[in-house]
Design an enzyme around this catalytic site. Structure first.
Site, PDB file in Angstrom:
ATOM      1  N   ASP A  88       6.737  -6.070  -6.669  1.00  0.00           N
ATOM      2  CA  ASP A  88       7.592  -5.724  -5.535  1.00  0.00           C
ATOM      3  C   ASP A  88       8.093  -6.941  -4.764  1.00  0.00           C
ATOM      4  O   ASP A  88       7.430  -7.962  -4.663  1.00  0.00           O
ATOM      5  CB  ASP A  88       6.876  -4.757  -4.577  1.00  0.00           C
ATOM      6  N   GLU A 155       2.193  -4.164  -4.148  1.00  0.00           N
ATOM      7  CA  GLU A 155       1.149  -5.079  -3.659  1.00  0.00           C
ATOM      8  C   GLU A 155       1.365  -5.412  -2.195  1.00  0.00           C
ATOM      9  O   GLU A 155       0.405  -5.531  -1.428  1.00  0.00           O
ATOM     10  CB  GLU A 155       1.138  -6.363  -4.510  1.00  0.00           C
ATOM     11  N   GLU A 156       2.614  -5.569  -1.801  1.00  0.00           N
ATOM     12  CA  GLU A 156       2.897  -5.960  -0.424  1.00  0.00           C
ATOM     13  C   GLU A 156       2.512  -4.878   0.585  1.00  0.00           C
ATOM     14  O   GLU A 156       2.379  -5.161   1.775  1.00  0.00           O
ATOM     15  CB  GLU A 156       4.388  -6.303  -0.260  1.00  0.00           C
TER      16      GLU A 156
END
Length: 428
Positions: A88, A155-156
């Site tokens: 991402d 992930e963010e």
């Protein structure tokens, strides 16, 4: 978009030639950089990666925990090695001036229209892991076991690893014996690999605080209950949590990153909102900080005379990312393999930090799988030298100016991952 040349169908069937696939990692990286997607929206990125790995002979399963994909290659009996990259981008407007800079716009989950950029280097992560996987395909005669490539979404937002595990990652697919991953670092020159044994990145929690006041006229504050004054008191008192509530040798961070209240100079608002990021390593410190935030917020409201029906709401969001532990034995083995491939000068031991990475979750299952994340240096040599002379500042991760030097960054990352994989999957 894809730069593959199949040398020969006979070579592909026999899998014994030194070169099976030619991969233009620079072109691939630039394509990914130009076409970032936000967390939970990585559909096209995942499709590109699935096509690449599928054409190289991996068995690819898409849609794992959202847009996550799992690519498997079995090459005889032996251990299972998982290598993970994240996909991402971030809501950042790129200002690097690169010819391949992102101009993508997208809508965030809250409906806000934003620019999108790979400001944390996930384009590097994907390219390095893909390039290493394809090199391992070319060198199948040198290793034995199962290679498991994970391309992870979100992930963010601290959600991708959690969602892939919840979707049965280690039940639907083989449970790895080892986990490897890469992450860019903005404080090492391109061509360097950073590593650390033990704790590497912190627990990350996000906390939303809503302060309910009683609105009124700015000229008559005695008739109101001012949430802005309460916010000021809370923010200052929160600073004592790290300085006075946890052991001085234990790291901790409580940062108020956002505060919103009011609409006009002479109006006392009836609400203020705060957004916090909270960082720690141990579970005990994490609990001390989170419980302390609620205690301070509520008690300050009571001390300022806020009525019981107007007390604050403190919400810890479910975007929690646990601290990342690099297994010391796996680190020692990986560093030895990288040193043999890259040389002593390419490796640098780095300090732990308070950033977060949900790669940590793969090593925190009941199996306690040994895990190791390396940091891939990205800083172009001229910028590194200028910064050393005090003539420039290095852009950080998540900066609009973050621009890795792609050729040495990608080559060093690929060689490092390949060297560790060949060691871990070495034939008996």
């Amino acid at each position: 978009m894809l730069r593959f040349v199949q040398v020969s169908s006979l070579v592909a069937m026999c899998a014994i030639a030194p070169q099976l696939w030619a991969f233009d990692e620079l072109a691939y990286y630039k394509y990914l950089h130009e076409n970032p997607e936000l967390s939970f929206q990585e559909e096209q990125t995942a499709a590109t990666l699935a096509k690449t790995l599928g054409e190289a002979g991996f068995t690819v399963t898409s849609g794992v925990g959202g847009h996550g994909l799992v690519a498997m290659m079995q090459n005889g009996e032996g251990p299972t090695l998982m290598v993970r990259a994240d996909m991402d981008g971030l809501p950042v407007e790129e200002d690097t001036g690169l010819s391949y800079a992102s101009t993508v716009r997208a809508k965030e989950m809250n409906g806000q229209d934003v620019s999108v950029m790979h400001a944390c280097g996930h384009d590097v992560h994907m390219t390095v892991v893909t390039a290493a996987a394809l090199e391992l395909v070319n060198r199948r005669d040198e290793w034995q076991g199962t290679l498991m490539v994970i391309m992870q979404p979100a992930e963010e937002r601290g959600a991708g690893a959690r969602d892939m595990l919840k979707d049965g990652l280690f039940e639907r697919f083989p449970q790895p014996d080892y986990n490897l991953s890469v992450h860019t670092i903005a404080t090492l020159p391109a061509g360097k690999i950073g590593y650390i044994s033990g704790w590497m990145m912190a627990n990350v929690d996000s906390v939303d605080i809503t302060l309910h006041g009683v609105g009124g006229h700015g000229a008559y504050p005695h008739t109101a209950k001012d949430p802005v004054v309460l916010a000021a008191a809370v923010i200052m008192d929160l600073q004592t949590l790290v300085s006075r509530s946890i052991h001085p040798a234990e790291p901790g961070v409580v940062t108020v990153g956002s505060i919103h209240a009011g609409t006009k100079h002479n109006i006392i608002s009836d609400k203020a909102t705060l957004q916090l990021t909270v960082r720690s390593y141990s579970d005990e410190v994490r609990e001390t900080l989170l419980s302390g935030i609620e205690r301070i917020t509520v008690k300050q409201a009571e001390a300022l005379g806020f009525p019981d029906d107007r007390l604050p709401e403190v919400k810890v969001l479910n975007e929690y990312t646990p601290a990342l532990w690099n297994d010391p034995e796996l680190v020692a083995r990986g560093v030895a393999a990288m040193r043999a491939e890259l040389g002593d000068d390419a490796l640098a031991e780095i300090p732990k930090e308070m950033g977060g990475e949900d790669f940590s979750r793969y090593g925190r299952t009941d199996a306690k799988i040994p895990s190791f994340m390396i940091r891939v240096g990205t800083v172009p040599e001229p910028l590194w030298e200028a910064a050393g002379r005090g003539e420039a500042r290095l852009p950080s991760l998540h900066s609009a100016f973050f621009a890795p030097d792609p050729v040495p960054t990608l080559e060093t990352g690929r060689r490092a991952v390949t060297a560790m994989a060949l060691d871990l999957l070495a034939k008996p």
